[in-house]
Design a protein around this motif. Sequence first.
Motif, PDB file in Angstrom:
ATOM      1  N   ASN A   1      37.933 -34.302   2.711  1.00 26.18           N
ATOM      2  CA  ASN A   1      36.840 -33.698   3.466  1.00 26.18           C
ATOM      3  C   ASN A   1      35.647 -33.401   2.575  1.00 26.18           C
ATOM      4  OD1 ASN A   1      36.526 -33.385   6.176  1.00 26.18           O
ATOM      5  ND2 ASN A   1      36.911 -31.181   6.149  1.00 26.18           N
TER       6      ASN A   1
ATOM      7  N   LYS B   1      33.342 -36.308   1.841  1.00 26.71           N
ATOM      8  CA  LYS B   1      32.521 -36.896   2.913  1.00 26.71           C
ATOM      9  C   LYS B   1      31.024 -36.774   2.650  1.00 26.71           C
ATOM     10  CE  LYS B   1      35.860 -36.787   6.663  1.00 26.71           C
ATOM     11  NZ  LYS B   1      36.288 -36.183   7.931  1.00 26.71           N
ATOM     12  N   GLN B   2      30.643 -35.845   1.774  1.00 29.94           N
ATOM     13  CA  GLN B   2      29.222 -35.704   1.447  1.00 29.94           C
ATOM     14  C   GLN B   2      28.788 -36.630   0.301  1.00 29.94           C
ATOM     15  OE1 GLN B   2      28.596 -31.665  -0.245  1.00 29.94           O
ATOM     16  NE2 GLN B   2      30.812 -31.639  -0.542  1.00 29.94           N
ATOM     17  N   ALA B   3      29.749 -37.344  -0.293  1.00 27.39           N
ATOM     18  CA  ALA B   3      29.455 -38.159  -1.471  1.00 27.39           C
ATOM     19  C   ALA B   3      28.884 -39.522  -1.085  1.00 27.39           C
ATOM     20  CB  ALA B   3      30.728 -38.350  -2.296  1.00 27.39           C
ATOM     21  N   SER B   4      28.011 -40.046  -1.940  1.00 29.13           N
ATOM     22  CA  SER B   4      27.361 -41.334  -1.644  1.00 29.13           C
ATOM     23  C   SER B   4      28.371 -42.474  -1.547  1.00 29.13           C
ATOM     24  CB  SER B   4      26.326 -41.655  -2.726  1.00 29.13           C
ATOM     25  OG  SER B   4      26.939 -41.741  -4.000  1.00 29.13           O
TER      26      SER B   4
ATOM     27  N   TYR C   1      31.533 -42.284  -0.714  1.00 28.86           N
ATOM     28  CA  TYR C   1      32.281 -42.158   0.547  1.00 28.86           C
ATOM     29  C   TYR C   1      31.502 -42.864   1.658  1.00 28.86           C
ATOM     30  CZ  TYR C   1      34.599 -40.338   4.656  1.00 28.86           C
ATOM     31  OH  TYR C   1      35.278 -40.242   5.852  1.00 28.86           O
ATOM     32  N   LYS C   2      30.214 -42.556   1.735  1.00 34.55           N
ATOM     33  CA  LYS C   2      29.387 -43.136   2.803  1.00 34.55           C
ATOM     34  C   LYS C   2      29.310 -44.657   2.665  1.00 34.55           C
ATOM     35  CE  LYS C   2      26.804 -38.838   3.159  1.00 34.55           C
ATOM     36  NZ  LYS C   2      25.662 -38.080   2.667  1.00 34.55           N
TER      37      LYS C   2
END
Length: 242
Positions: A197, A200-203, A205-206
Amino acid sequence: MTSHNKPGLEVCLSPALLHLYDIKNSIVVIIDVLRATSTICTALYNGAARVIPVASVEECVNIGRAIGGITAGERDGKIAEGLVHGNSPFEYPREFIADKTLVLTTTNGTKLLHMAKDAIQIITGSFPNISSVCDYLVAQNQNVILGCAAWKDRVNMEDTLFAGAVTSRIKQHFDVNCDSAIAAETLYDTAKGDLFNFMKQASHYKRLANYGLEKDIAYCLTPDGANVLPLFKDGELVAVDI
């Protein structure tokens, strides 16, 4: 044991900073969580004879052809043009990879491996083999540099988190006089309740989620799914007993 008798532990957050560290007197741990070092330990855990990390796709194809190896790799998260297999740990189950040689090229991890060639030893680490890495580093009693592959020299979340996780586990055996290590551990302490979770804010991950690779990400963040120790020697990674 007083702290000055302990070996040192440092974290290098990017390959661009590696020249600032004393590689020649240290064991260097190459960290490329998403996904090179997760895939390396998984392939070896599933019986691969060895993994040969190479810098370029062309080299990967040529070596693979010469030795009858499996050529694999990615550029920017996708299977590299000219290669058959990618950088997903799920591509290398035992029935496919056992006793074979994997020739692997990746955007960040393989580059850092070759940059660290003057180290006392080079091993690779990720969450799937974190216990093997930690046990080995404690047993060796040598200076350690946790080297994050990062993303095109930019600091990234997942490699920093792994460096923090290792620091957290083994710091009592080392002299940790390194702001990067303290920062990495602090980040890990914040995230450890739910790494997936948090990521999810990591580049990265995206980037990978855009390709539908959430399952890969979850695996790469899960401890001890492939507990082997990959040691880099003579241009190849092999699993060693601790």
